[in-house]
Design a protein around this motif. Structure first.
Motif, short mmCIF file in Angstrom:
data_model
loop_
_atom_site.label_atom_id
_atom_site.label_comp_id
_atom_site.label_asym_id
_atom_site.label_seq_id
_atom_site.Cartn_x
_atom_site.Cartn_y
_atom_site.Cartn_z
N LEU A 79 -3.13 10.74 -2.40
CA LEU A 79 -3.69 9.56 -3.05
C LEU A 79 -3.20 8.30 -2.34
O LEU A 79 -2.02 8.18 -2.01
N LEU A 80 -4.11 7.38 -2.11
CA LEU A 80 -3.77 6.07 -1.56
C LEU A 80 -3.87 5.04 -2.67
O LEU A 80 -4.90 4.92 -3.32
N ILE A 81 -2.77 4.29 -2.89
CA ILE A 81 -2.72 3.25 -3.91
C ILE A 81 -2.62 1.90 -3.20
O ILE A 81 -1.69 1.68 -2.41
N ALA A 82 -3.55 1.01 -3.44
CA ALA A 82 -3.54 -0.30 -2.77
C ALA A 82 -2.49 -1.22 -3.38
O ALA A 82 -2.10 -1.07 -4.53
N LYS A 83 -2.05 -2.18 -2.59
CA LYS A 83 -1.01 -3.11 -3.03
C LYS A 83 -1.53 -4.08 -4.09
O LYS A 83 -2.72 -4.18 -4.35
N ASN A 84 -0.56 -4.80 -4.68
CA ASN A 84 -0.85 -5.84 -5.68
C ASN A 84 -1.59 -5.29 -6.89
O ASN A 84 -2.61 -5.84 -7.33
N ILE A 88 5.87 13.42 -2.03
CA ILE A 88 6.38 12.56 -0.97
C ILE A 88 5.62 11.24 -1.04
O ILE A 88 4.39 11.22 -1.17
N VAL A 89 6.34 10.13 -1.00
CA VAL A 89 5.76 8.80 -1.13
C VAL A 89 6.06 8.01 0.14
O VAL A 89 7.21 7.94 0.57
N ILE A 90 5.03 7.42 0.72
CA ILE A 90 5.20 6.58 1.91
C ILE A 90 4.74 5.17 1.57
O ILE A 90 3.60 4.95 1.19
N HIS A 114 0.86 -1.17 0.00
CA HIS A 114 0.00 0.00 0.00
C HIS A 114 0.90 1.23 0.00
O HIS A 114 1.92 1.28 0.72
N THR A 115 0.54 2.22 -0.79
CA THR A 115 1.41 3.38 -0.96
C THR A 115 0.61 4.67 -0.84
O THR A 115 -0.47 4.81 -1.43
N PHE A 172 -5.64 -2.28 5.43
CA PHE A 172 -4.28 -2.29 5.96
C PHE A 172 -3.96 -3.54 6.78
O PHE A 172 -2.82 -4.02 6.77
N PHE A 173 -4.93 -4.06 7.51
CA PHE A 173 -4.64 -5.09 8.50
C PHE A 173 -5.21 -6.47 8.18
O PHE A 173 -5.41 -7.30 9.05
N ASP A 174 -5.47 -6.70 6.90
CA ASP A 174 -5.84 -8.03 6.45
C ASP A 174 -4.56 -8.71 5.96
O ASP A 174 -4.04 -8.39 4.89
#
Length: 270
Positions: free
Chosen positions: A58-63, A81-83, A31-32, A164-166
């Motif tokens: 913006l939130l980008i989900a993983k996979n 800035i990217v987290i 997740h980014t 986030f927590f699955d």
């Protein structure tokens, strides 16, 4: 300044581009979170297209696989800035804070984060580390900043708790549907395997069962098939489509096209 520059290795990044418009294919294993400081960022996936400008997040989900287009403002510089919300760190937060998912996340994979004063304050606290040359964030402080960001995001969007927590094992997604939507992205077969929840051997096995072909052969054939359609029916120029179809160079595209169809792509346009 190097672009992108790591503030905290593997977690916090500061991207800095001066008056340069760039586009690239990306694969998100984690997740980014992206905070736009200046310029415009456009995310394009198989199902979504989202643009953000200065002050937006913006939130980008993983996979996922997709294309990022970075556009600096007129006469200015592109800054973001990217987290990266890596799973090991999220597991640590879950253990320390006793957080668990309530169920499966069903919301959009990519979404704008609603602006509130708490998140604005959070990002302002990260910016100095990015902009001040030579300032480094310690691991301890970096982890605290990521933890703070995750907490504020869940407060703003409670459904993100399930995202986030699955930590269940990745399930095998529908291979046929995924490949038909994403064949044009130029990423290695190994990455396609990862994102569809398979080992490389499992991916190749399932791929042959689904398409009766090896992945690389199918990908090239599908890209050339799409190219022929765009050139013949939508009158697209070869130079305008080869990158979008996953070819690294126009010469390679032209050679492959002629090898498959017996004529060069330019001959179809005449």
């Amino acid at each position: 300044m190097i672009s992108p520059e790591e503030i905290l290795p593997g977690v916090l990044f500061y991207s800095y581009l001066s008056a340069v418009c760039k586009e690239k294919v990306c694969l998100w294993n984690y997740h980014t979170l992206v905070m736009q400081l200046s310029g415009t960022l456009t995310l394009q996936t198989a199902t979504q297209r989202i643009s953000i400008s200065a002050g937006e997040t913006l939130l980008i989900a993983k996979n996922q696989v997709g294309t990022l287009s970075k556009q600096p403002p007129p006469g200015g510089q592109y800054e973001t800035i990217v987290i990266s919300l890596q799973e090991d760190l999220l597991r640590r937060i879950a253990l320390e804070e006793k957080i668990a998912a309530n169920g499966k996340y069903t919301g959009p994979l990519n979404r704008l984060v609603p602006v509130n004063e708490f998140l604005q304050g959070y990002f302002k606290s990260v910016v100095p580390y990015a902009r001040e040359s030579g300032v480094e964030m310690t691991d301890k402080l970096g982890i605290l900043k990521v933890k703070e960001g995750v907490t504020l995001l869940i407060d703003a969007l409670p459904a993100l708790r399930d995202l986030f927590f699955d930590f269940s094992e990745p399930y095998k997604i529908d291979l046929e549907k995924f490949m038909l939507h994403n064949f044009h992205f130029n990423i290695p077969v190994e990455q396609f395997a990862l994102i569809t929840g398979r080992s490389l051997a499992g991916f190749k096995r399932d791929f042959r069962k689904t398409f009766n072909s090896a992945p690389r052969q199918w990908l090239q054939g599908k890209r050339l098939e799409k190219a022929r359609y765009l050139i013949q029916h939508e009158r697209k120029k070869p130079s305008a489509i080869y990158l979008d179809l996953g070819f690294k160079s126009l010469s390679h595209f032209s050679y492959s096209f002629k090898e498959k169809y017996g004529v060069s792509p330019n001959q179809l346009t005449s």
